[in-house]
Design an enzyme around this catalytic site. Structure first.
Site, PDB file in Angstrom:
ATOM      1  N   ASP A   1       0.771  -1.039  -0.237  1.00  0.00           N
ATOM      2  CA  ASP A   1      -0.029  -0.080   0.559  1.00  0.00           C
ATOM      3  C   ASP A   1       0.827   1.321  -0.351  1.00  0.00           C
ATOM      4  O   ASP A   1       1.649   1.141   0.250  1.00  0.00           O
ATOM      5  CB  ASP A   1      -1.078  -0.330   1.625  1.00  0.00           C
ATOM      6  CG  ASP A   1      -1.786   1.206   1.341  1.00  0.00           C
ATOM      7  OD1 ASP A   1      -1.886   1.600   0.072  1.00  0.00           O
ATOM      8  OD2 ASP A   1      -2.101   1.524   2.289  1.00  0.00           O
TER       9      ASP A   1
ATOM     10  N   GLU B   1       2.261   4.976  -3.848  1.00  0.00           N
ATOM     11  CA  GLU B   1       2.480   6.152  -5.128  1.00  0.00           C
ATOM     12  C   GLU B   1       3.597   6.850  -5.126  1.00  0.00           C
ATOM     13  O   GLU B   1       4.028   6.600  -6.438  1.00  0.00           O
ATOM     14  CB  GLU B   1       1.511   6.388  -5.002  1.00  0.00           C
ATOM     15  CG  GLU B   1       0.400   6.509  -5.059  1.00  0.00           C
ATOM     16  CD  GLU B   1      -0.152   5.162  -3.999  1.00  0.00           C
ATOM     17  OE1 GLU B   1      -0.034   5.222  -3.138  1.00  0.00           O
ATOM     18  OE2 GLU B   1      -1.014   4.276  -4.213  1.00  0.00           O
TER      19      GLU B   1
ATOM     20  N   ASP C   1      -8.879   4.304  -2.109  1.00  0.00           N
ATOM     21  CA  ASP C   1     -10.005   4.247  -0.692  1.00  0.00           C
ATOM     22  C   ASP C   1     -11.154   4.681  -1.206  1.00  0.00           C
ATOM     23  O   ASP C   1     -11.709   6.448  -1.414  1.00  0.00           O
ATOM     24  CB  ASP C   1      -9.414   5.237  -0.016  1.00  0.00           C
ATOM     25  CG  ASP C   1      -8.390   4.374   1.023  1.00  0.00           C
ATOM     26  OD1 ASP C   1      -7.772   3.408   1.213  1.00  0.00           O
ATOM     27  OD2 ASP C   1      -7.267   5.244   1.539  1.00  0.00           O
TER      28      ASP C   1
HETATM   29  C1  GLC Z   1      -4.198   3.372   3.025  1.00  0.00           C
HETATM   30  C2  GLC Z   1      -5.544   2.407   2.464  1.00  0.00           C
HETATM   31  C3  GLC Z   1      -6.090   1.471   2.846  1.00  0.00           C
HETATM   32  C4  GLC Z   1      -5.647   1.279   4.363  1.00  0.00           C
HETATM   33  C5  GLC Z   1      -4.799   2.392   5.171  1.00  0.00           C
HETATM   34  C6  GLC Z   1      -4.450   1.378   6.428  1.00  0.00           C
HETATM   35  O1  GLC Z   1      -5.646   4.203   2.979  1.00  0.00           O
HETATM   36  O2  GLC Z   1      -5.693   2.603   1.064  1.00  0.00           O
HETATM   37  O3  GLC Z   1      -7.021   0.236   2.276  1.00  0.00           O
HETATM   38  O4  GLC Z   1      -6.534   0.132   5.273  1.00  0.00           O
HETATM   39  O5  GLC Z   1      -3.899   2.925   4.317  1.00  0.00           O
HETATM   40  O6  GLC Z   1      -3.083   1.206   6.058  1.00  0.00           O
END
Ligand code: GLC
Length: 828
Positions: free
Chosen positions: A437, A440, A513
């Site tokens: 995650d 980017e 998200d």
């Molecule tokens: C980001 C991710 C989400 C995750 C969060 C905490 O917002 O996109 O899926 O739960 O981080 O790690």
């Protein structure tokens, strides 16, 4: 009007800045008369266009054209693919691409022709024309249809912030030309009239039309007059696409730097374009079978007992589930590759217990490594100088979940190998999959890294301007390759948020998200179809919406759509209410269960479709326009899609919706729920009570089915059900079988089965052929025949009479026979 006036400018502010700059120079010249005034030699910044091509030279599959200063390279890649490159001062960059690791090695017969007006590079399928008068480049097929044509010559402009060039390509756009692709863009499926940007962005709670989002896939498909072609602009810099937005007669793409380099990919069918795009950028490897099951996620399930309660909840409620996720709170102070001693004192035991109960544990790993000299990952990375550096040579720092962090340079192969090895502990603890995650990369406050951060870029060097869009892809590549090494011959499961073209070789993706609204359900439906035609078939949304609160109806409609998402995971933010498939009570729990069970029943069908993707480059989800690209109306359809090529899905996207219109492409279709046969090439209205999402099966299909299990592999498969849908024309279906979790398929250990179904008013014939080296353990098939227009008097299988046929009230018939059958005839 000059050509320059017609070309979209990258940024209006820039244009103003440039004008100001020119004016200032003029003032300077009047007021100061220094002999060596540097301003005197500065020329105003203008776009520069290719002149006239005055000679050509050839070297292997490459043909070069020059206007005396700039050079253009035309590379014949295959009969259908030609690459075009521009070097403003005749010096091409070294060949290197993260998207295309290796060009297809194929022998192509092509010729270079010349007449008064143009040079023509001709393959057996397409012609690339280079016009002598103005260096316009165009493409045509063997019917002399021009499919793509420059509206102005390729051009470039100084980018003073960068010390290089903006590079531009502008093509003519036809009256009825439509555009598809570009990855995860949050807008209508048809991109005509849109201007979009590629710059990977953490877009929490993004809205309709917000751009850019998490991924950069610079590949689009054009469709005009029933002929499709693709353009893959393999440039990792910030890039822009204008699909007849600024000027309805023009389509442009350009970037803030890098080389103007694009592949023209010929159709004529959209499917051909997508397959050939996959030939360049690769496909998803086969996933472990369990990854096609249902996944449950939440930010965050902790402590350990909570995870156990959730897992037990699935088994108690008899709702199948394979994957369970641990979000950032499983770590010790958000330090990657550690466990919180407080919440997860014995992760190995917990994971083993979960595995015993059929759950595979997936953990999140972000790129930010906490600056902490007592933390081994940071210490190692620091000692080895593996973190990204700013241009003034100090390590770049930014804040993310763990606080002050440094970030591995995943564009360095040595760093990737180190990163991959870091997973040994997690694998040893029993982790089955990894979720990357924030890659980017996301940085709190500033959004991302500063542009001047330097990257090793696999030895080709680059600033963050060039590496930003590939950072996430290289991170998940390092993760995937590391897991593959650690897991020996077992298939890793990875999921990533960011990516660039080709990321499919390493990972599945989710759309980030999203929000618990009906609009996002609709958007997710479009985004998944778009990702699928953009090379990323293994994709899904956060079912239920990440932020906000869905009610039971929205959640159930999302589960229904998610049943037909290649990747099916529910996920939600930490500040939301409980979000498990049973959280909303009845009737929702039962409907959710029924659909998740359907997901499991259809696993052999999805797995076979996945194989068709992996091996042959077919997308898993196929928008209606891909079924019938000759029908103009279909260019604008975005609700219905097929899952593989046999099941048409039409999600219900509005609250309280009791009926909806569904378009069925031509052919005959069976309503999955009622078994009514419907003629295609028309819109019909179907009831959509809460427990029904419209599903139609193509007549002639053979849909393989597994028994419902609480998780994949819960029990040995004893027989596979084959659902046969009668048709009076011939239809082929497909079943792929292998071990499900090893790489034996790379050594050709698998079985490809083909079924051919054809009926008439007296008989239905089903033929099977098999190819491959794998032998499944089960012995027989359980046939269920739907839609027979007659009552069967006898069934003959491989010359033998089938003794027992059972008939059901809904006029379906069932019987059993060996899995090795060659031909079955069902007689009136
Ligand atoms: C980001 C991710 C989400 C995750 C969060 C905490 O917002 O996109 O899926 O739960 O981080 O790690």
């Amino acid at each position: 009007m000059s050509m320059a006036e017609n070309v979209p400018d990258p940024n209006p502010e820039l244009l103003t800045a440039k004008l100001l700059q020119v004016e200032e120079i003029a003032v300077d010249e009047e007021e100061f008369h220094h002999l060596n005034n540097p301003a005197e030699s500065i020329k105003p910044i203008v776009k520069k266009y290719l002149g006239t091509p005055n000679h050509s030279e050839q070297s292997g599959n490459k043909i070069f054209f020059s206007d005396g200063d700039a050079k253009v390279e035309i590379l014949v890649v295959t009969n259908e693919i030609i690459r075009v490159r521009l070097a403003p001062h005749s010096v091409f960059l070294e060949e290197f691409s993260y998207a295309v690791p290796q060009l297809p090695q194929r022998h192509v017969e092509f010729t270079l022709l010349e007449n008064d007006k143009e040079y023509i590079v001709a393959t057996p399928v397409i012609n690339c024309h280079i016009r002598k008068q103005d260096f316009f480049i165009s493409f045509s097929d063997k019917n002399d249809t021009i499919t793509s044509s420059d509206a102005v010559p390729m051009h470039w402009e100084e980018n003073t912030q960068f010390g290089g060039y903006y590079v531009f390509c502008t093509k003519t756009c036809q009256e009825q030309e439509s555009f598809f692709g570009l990855g995860d863009k949050a807008t209508e499926f048809n991109l005509r009239g849109k201007r979009l940007k590629n710059w990977n962005t953490d877009a929490y709670s993004f809205s309709f039309n917000q751009d850019p989002l998490y991924r950069s896939i610079p590949f689009y498909i054009s469709l005009n007059d029933n002929v499709a072609h693709g353009i893959f602009f393999d440039n990792t810099f910030k890039a822009y696409f204008d699909f007849a937005a600024e000027d309805r007669n023009r389509t442009s793409f350009w970037a803030d730097g890098g080389e103007l380099q694009y592949y023209y990919i010929h159709g004529p069918h959209m499917m051909d374009v997508v397959k050939n795009y996959h030939l360049l950028t690769g496909t998803h490897p086969m996933p472990p079978l369990w990854a096609l099951g249902y996944h449950q996620c939440r930010w965050s399930y902790y402590p350990e007992n909570k995870v156990r309660v959730i897992a037990n909840g699935f088994r108690q409620n008899r709702i199948p589930c394979d994957g369970i996720y641990l979000d950032i709170d499983y770590m010790d102070g958000y330090r990657c590759f550690t466990w919180s001693p407080k919440y997860f004192p014995n992760p190995k035991k917990m994971i083993a217990d979960l595995a015993e109960n059929g759950f595979k544990t997936v953990v999140i790993i972000d790129p930010g490594i906490r600056v902490d000299d007592n933390y081994w990952v940071f210490k190692e990375g620091k000692e080895k100088k593996y973190f990204c550096r700013r241009c003034d040579d100090y390590f770049m720092e930014g804040h993310v979940w763990p606080g002050r962090c440094q970030f591995p340079d995943f564009t360095n192969p040595e760093v990737r190998a180190w990163w991959g090895d870091l997973f040994d502990g997690l694998v040893e603890t029993g982790v089955a999959g990894v979720w990357n995650d924030m890659n980017e990369p996301a940085v709190f406050g500033s959004g991302s890294f500063p542009d001047d951060v330097r990257h090793q870029y696999d030895g080709y060097r680059g600033s963050h301007r060039k590496a930003h869009n590939v950072y996430g892809m290289q991170m998940v590549r390092a993760t995937y390759e590391g897991l593959r090494k650690q897991l020996k011959n077992k298939r890793p499961f990875t999921i990533t948020r960011a990516g660039y073209a080709g990321v499919q070789r390493y990972s599945s993706v989710w759309t980030g998200d999203n929000v618990a609204t009906w609009e996002h359900l609709k958007l997710g439906n479009i985004q998944l179809q778009r990702l699928s035609v953009s090379g990323i078939s293994f994709c899904g949304t956060d079912i239920g919406g990440f932020s906000g609160e869905p009610d039971g109806e929205l959640f159930t409609r999302w589960i229904q759509m998610g049943t037909f998402s290649p990747f099916m995971r529910a996920h939600s933010a930490g500040d939301t209410k409980e979000r498990e498939p049973w959280s909303f009570g009845e009737p929702f729990t039962s409907i959710n269960r029924r659909f998740i069970e359907l997901r499991y029943r259809l696993i052999p069908y999805l797995y076979s479709t996945f194989w068709e993707h992996h091996r042959y480059g077919f997308p898993i989800l196929r928008p209606v326009v891909m079924q019938e690209q000759d029908v103009l109306m279909n260019h604008f359809r975005q609700d219905e899609f097929t899952y593989g090529d046999k099941i048409l899905v039409c999600p219900v996207l509005h609250p309280g919706q009791q009926t909806r219109n569904v378009y069925l492409p031509k052919g005959k279709w069976y309503n999955f729920w009622t078994l009514d046969m419907v003629e295609g090439a028309q819109e019909i209205t179907v009831p959509t009570p809460l427990d029904i999402m419209p599903l139609f099966v193509k007549a002639g299909s053979v849909i393989p089915e597994y028994p419902v299990m609480q998780y994949t592999g819960e029990t040995e498969i004893e027989e596979v059900k084959l659902n046969i849908y009668y048709s009076d024309y011939e239809v082929k279906s497909f079943l792929f079988e292998d071990y499900g979790e090893t790489f034996a398929y790379e050594q050709d250990i698998y079985l490809e089965k083909k079924f051919v179904v054809k009926g008439d008013e007296r008989k239905l014939t089903i033929k099977q052929t098999m190819e491959g080296l794998y032998t499944p353990r089960y012995e027989g098939y359980h046939f269920k025949v739907n839609g027979l227009p007659f009552v069967p008097s006898r069934i003959v299988a491989d010359g033998k009479e089938v003794p027992t046929i059972s008939s059901n009230a809904d006029k379906t018939y069932e019987f059993k026979f060996t899995k090795n059958f060659k031909q079955i005839e069902i007689y009136k």
